[in-house]
Design a protein around this motif. Structure first.
Motif, PDB file in Angstrom:
ATOM      1  N   THR A 278       0.828  -1.203   0.000  1.00  0.00           N
ATOM      2  CA  THR A 278       0.000   0.000   0.000  1.00  0.00           C
ATOM      3  C   THR A 278       0.864   1.254   0.000  1.00  0.00           C
ATOM      4  O   THR A 278       0.546   2.239  -0.680  1.00  0.00           O
ATOM      5  CB  THR A 278      -0.925  -0.002   1.224  1.00  0.00           C
ATOM      6  OG1 THR A 278      -1.720  -1.192   1.214  1.00  0.00           O
ATOM      7  CG2 THR A 278      -1.846   1.204   1.214  1.00  0.00           C
ATOM      8  N   THR A 281       1.996   1.859  -3.470  1.00  0.00           N
ATOM      9  CA  THR A 281       0.915   2.378  -4.302  1.00  0.00           C
ATOM     10  C   THR A 281       0.724   3.871  -4.087  1.00  0.00           C
ATOM     11  O   THR A 281       0.575   4.643  -5.054  1.00  0.00           O
ATOM     12  CB  THR A 281      -0.395   1.627  -3.995  1.00  0.00           C
ATOM     13  OG1 THR A 281      -0.224   0.244  -4.278  1.00  0.00           O
ATOM     14  CG2 THR A 281      -1.547   2.176  -4.829  1.00  0.00           C
ATOM     15  N   ALA A 516      -4.126   3.143  -7.063  1.00  0.00           N
ATOM     16  CA  ALA A 516      -3.835   1.887  -7.751  1.00  0.00           C
ATOM     17  C   ALA A 516      -3.981   2.050  -9.259  1.00  0.00           C
ATOM     18  O   ALA A 516      -3.212   1.455 -10.039  1.00  0.00           O
ATOM     19  CB  ALA A 516      -4.767   0.797  -7.242  1.00  0.00           C
ATOM     20  N   GLU A 519      -0.906   3.820 -10.411  1.00  0.00           N
ATOM     21  CA  GLU A 519       0.242   2.925 -10.327  1.00  0.00           C
ATOM     22  C   GLU A 519       0.338   2.017 -11.539  1.00  0.00           C
ATOM     23  O   GLU A 519       1.425   1.605 -11.940  1.00  0.00           O
ATOM     24  CB  GLU A 519       0.162   2.085  -9.054  1.00  0.00           C
ATOM     25  CG  GLU A 519       1.389   1.228  -8.796  1.00  0.00           C
ATOM     26  CD  GLU A 519       1.237   0.350  -7.580  1.00  0.00           C
ATOM     27  OE1 GLU A 519       2.260  -0.050  -6.983  1.00  0.00           O
ATOM     28  OE2 GLU A 519       0.082   0.051  -7.202  1.00  0.00           O
TER      29      GLU A 519
END
Length: 749
Positions: A278, A281, A516, A519
């Motif tokens: 996380t 991300t 996300a 990313e």
């Protein structure tokens, strides 16, 4: 400084004084510079440069001093600089220069005083013994926790050699609370130094925080009554930390998953529950700064309190007409943001942001502009006077750089461009929407440009889509997350907060979903080589010249900017990195990329690869060397051999055939190679070598006397030209045992 150039004749005096050093320059240039200085003085933009001078004094102390200077010396120097000021009324330029020099000496004295105050013992080798002490804070994780313990006793170490506090981790233990007195078997070792010259030095930061060792607890952890009552402030801090942990668990449980972990970190500053994936991300989207309690949180928290109090008071006509509700709201915001900073852990970055926010709110109370370079300079003085070492870290550099850029560009980021006289309701709504979008994008772009030199220097990464991530997520943070955080904290004492945390968690889920998505873009995170240390001062000077002046002197920023970019674009990549523990190295092969020699830790190898601008994982850099049970041999691009030795039996052969010998053992005196062994690393720390036709140029983590590797007869090996880069004060003793590599969450993000 404010009075320079003021009054009826001040402008002509400044112009005449500024013209003297330029009498041989072209008349047009002389007149232009003089006019610019007159304008700077008239607009009172010279005061912020005193904060710059204060910082220069601090940097001078950390970069150039060798040992502990006498505190009286810089104070006397500052006094001597201030002495002639009453007799220099007609020489404003000379007065300004002397005042700046005196301020620089005060910065030097501040750094010297800080070092003398935080000095504490550092553990020098791995030690396993019984640790007893008071838990100051707990960082809970998915498995176990990490503790900061105020040491009562550790084994048989005498008080003069015992660390003041240590940071330890455990996986399974009975429930512990801050404020508990514990006894357990601990394996402690010195705080890890930088993995490479110029890299992040956890040992330095730990020393300034009073942490003299790191390690882990093993076996049974016993909770016992303390030997003596703790200091009241220590007890209060422990109770606050316990309350933070309780609220962290409550928020995380209300939302669940990583959204709950991030939501809890946004409120309490506890980031232990956030998974590494996380974190990656959020970094790829360029919004990791949202998780760290800093300027954004302080401003939003203060803004929410300010708006709520002012709106509530405005509902009462008598108060709205006859009371200074704006000032009352500013006072309430000051109290609220201070309480939030204390509750969020009183982190270093949060403290600096609190100081800046309090100064901005205080300006409202005294009817001064809240957002100005003068207030930023005052915040700089306040922050550096308390923690001068913060100037060396990315948190201070990035936060103050971003604010300076935003203040300088504030007039271009407003919504006046879209406002039209006589516009209808639809036109006003459209103008407000356009102003919001352009303001958000412009603010994000300015902040990214201002912080890019510091982020690139410290982290060797760029997030090209950070402007997209911030533009999409900051509205969620500003309109939902932070107002929910304030509302949740207010509802928490009444146990009515769970729905608020759930709502906040949904906004955080959206933030994570956007991150996300970003990313997944190709090249969301770009790894760039670590540029030369000289590039950062040039780029910092360019930022100062571009933001502090209000006149055409801003054009002077082009020269240091171009110089800094040129230095950053031509980094000097070392050809050999040697781990401080002697457990391995990295060599540059014929293909121009690094490969591992021996078994350096994954964390250290990752730091080397990032510094080289290589985005590979540590395991992808394996291979390229030939190994047997006693050691490994690899070759540089020019064919010279580098040997890594695990067993003493290999010294005889490798000293004869290799140009460089690396080992965690002590090499024999008769070795024809350049020797980087146990004794060498214990003295100089992690080492980087750059290959030249004549030999190798070395740089080291520790600043010390110039080391000269031994030759085969025990004399100096003159093939190696060794230089030491400027570094900070090295308070710790030379360590002769391996140290932990990964500083964990304490590393700058």
């Amino acid at each position: 400084m404010e009075r320079i150039g003021a009054g009826r004749t001040g402008g002509s005096l400044v112009l005449a004084a500024a013209s003297r050093p330029l009498r041989f320059a072209a008349p047009a240039l002389r007149d232009w510079c003089g006019a610019c200085l007159v304008r700077e003085a008239a607009q009172r933009r010279l005061f912020p440069w005193l904060a710059v001078a204060y910082g220069v004094g601090i940097l001078t102390f950390f970069a150039l001093t060798d040992g502990a200077p006498a505190l009286w010396a810089p104070l006397v120097a500052a006094t001597l600089c201030l002495g002639p000021l009453p007799w220099l009324g007609g020489r404003p330029v000379a007065s300004a220069l002397l005042l700046a020099l005196a301020t620089a000496w005060l910065g030097f004295a501040t750094a010297a005083w800080r070092v003398s105050q935080v000095e504490a013992p550092i553990l020098t080798r791995i030690t396993v013994a019984t640790l007893a002490g008071l838990i100051e804070s707990i960082e809970e994780r998915e498995e176990g926790a990490r503790l900061v313990v105020l040491v009562g006793h550790f084994g048989t170490l005498p008080p003069e050699r015992m660390p003041r506090r240590v940071r330890v981790s455990y996986r399974k233990a009975p429930p512990l609370r801050p404020g508990d007195w514990i006894e357990a078997t601990a394996r402690l070792l010195p705080p890890p130094e930088a993995a490479r010259p110029g890299g992040y030095d956890f040992a330095r930061d730990a020393w300034f925080r009073g942490i003299g060792a790191v390690g882990s607890l093993a076996g049974r952890i016993a909770v016992k009554p303390p030997a003596e009552a703790p200091h009241p402030l220590t007890r209060i801090a422990a109770e606050v930390d316990a309350a933070r942990n309780t609220l962290t668990r409550r928020i995380a449980e209300a939302t669940g998953g990583q959204a709950g972990a991030v939501a809890a970190a946004l409120v309490t500053g506890k980031r232990g529950l956030i998974a590494p994936m996380t974190n990656d991300t959020l970094r790829a989207a360029g919004i990791y700064h949202v998780v760290s309690i800093s300027g954004l949180h302080m401003v939003l928290a203060a803004g929410v309190v300010f708006w709520l109090v002012r709106a509530a008071l405005a509902l009462v006509p008598h108060l709205a007409l006859f009371w200074p509700i704006k000032k009352i709201a500013a006072g309430a915001a000051m109290a609220g943001v201070t309480a939030y900073c204390i509750f969020s852990g009183w982190d270093v970055a949060a403290q600096r942001s609190l100081v800046m926010t309090l100064i901005m709110l205080g300006a409202i109370i005294v009817d001064r502009p809240a957002l100005s370079m003068r207030n930023l300079a005052l915040a700089t003085f306040a922050a550096l006077a308390r923690e001068p070492e913060a100037l060396l870290g990315p948190s201070f550099q990035m936060s103050f750089g971003a604010v300076a850029g935003l203040i300088a560009c504030a007039r271009f980021l407003g919504g006046d461009l879209f406002r039209r006289e006589g516009a209808g309701r639809f036109g006003q709504i459209l103008a407000a929407a356009l102003a919001t979008v352009v303001g958000t994008l412009g603010t994000t772009l300015v902040a990214q440009i201002a912080t890019a030199p510091f982020a690139t220097y410290h982290f060797q990464t760029l997030q090209p889509f950070g402007i997209v991530g911030n533009a999409l997520t900051l509205p969620l943070v500003s309109l939902v997350v932070m107002p929910s955080a304030v509302a949740g904290i207010l509802a928490y004492p009444f146990a009515l907060d769970m729905p608020v945390w759930w709502l906040m968690g949904q906004a955080v889920r959206g933030m994570l979903a956007i991150s996300a998505w970003i990313e997944g873009f190709g090249g969301a995170t770009v790894v760039v080589p670590a540029f030369a240390p000289a590039a950062l001062p040039c780029l910092a000077a360019a930022l100062l010249l571009a933001t502090l002046p209000i006149s055409g002197l801003r054009w002077l920023s082009l020269a240091p900017a171009l110089a800094g970019l040129a230095l950053a674009a031509t980094p000097e990549r070392p050809d050999i990195y040697v781990d401080r523990q002697g457990s391995g190295a990295a060599l540059r092969g014929a293909d121009g990329r690094l490969f591992a020699l021996g078994k350096p830790s994954g964390f250290v190898m990752e730091q080397w690869l990032k510094a080289d601008g290589d985005g590979r994982k540590p395991q992808e850099a394996a291979g390229g060397s030939v190994c047997d049970p006693v050691g490994c041999v690899g070759r540089l691009a020019d064919g010279r051999a580098v040997a890594f030795i695990r067993d003493r039996r290999a010294f005889a052969e490798d000293c004869a055939r290799a140009a460089v010998v690396v080992s965690g053992l002590t090499a024999p005196m008769h070795c024809n190679a350049l020797v980087i062994d146990r004794a060498y690393l214990a003295r100089y720390g992690a080492t980087a070598l750059r290959a030249t036709p004549q030999g190798f140029v070395a740089s080291h983590v520790r600043r010390t006397d110039r080391p000269e590797p031994r030759g085969s007869d025990g004399s100096t090996d003159r093939r190696a030209t060794v230089t030491d880069p400027p570094s900070t004060v090295r308070p710790s003793d030379p360590q002769d045992e391996p140290a932990a590599d990964d500083p964990g969450d304490d590393a700058p993000q």
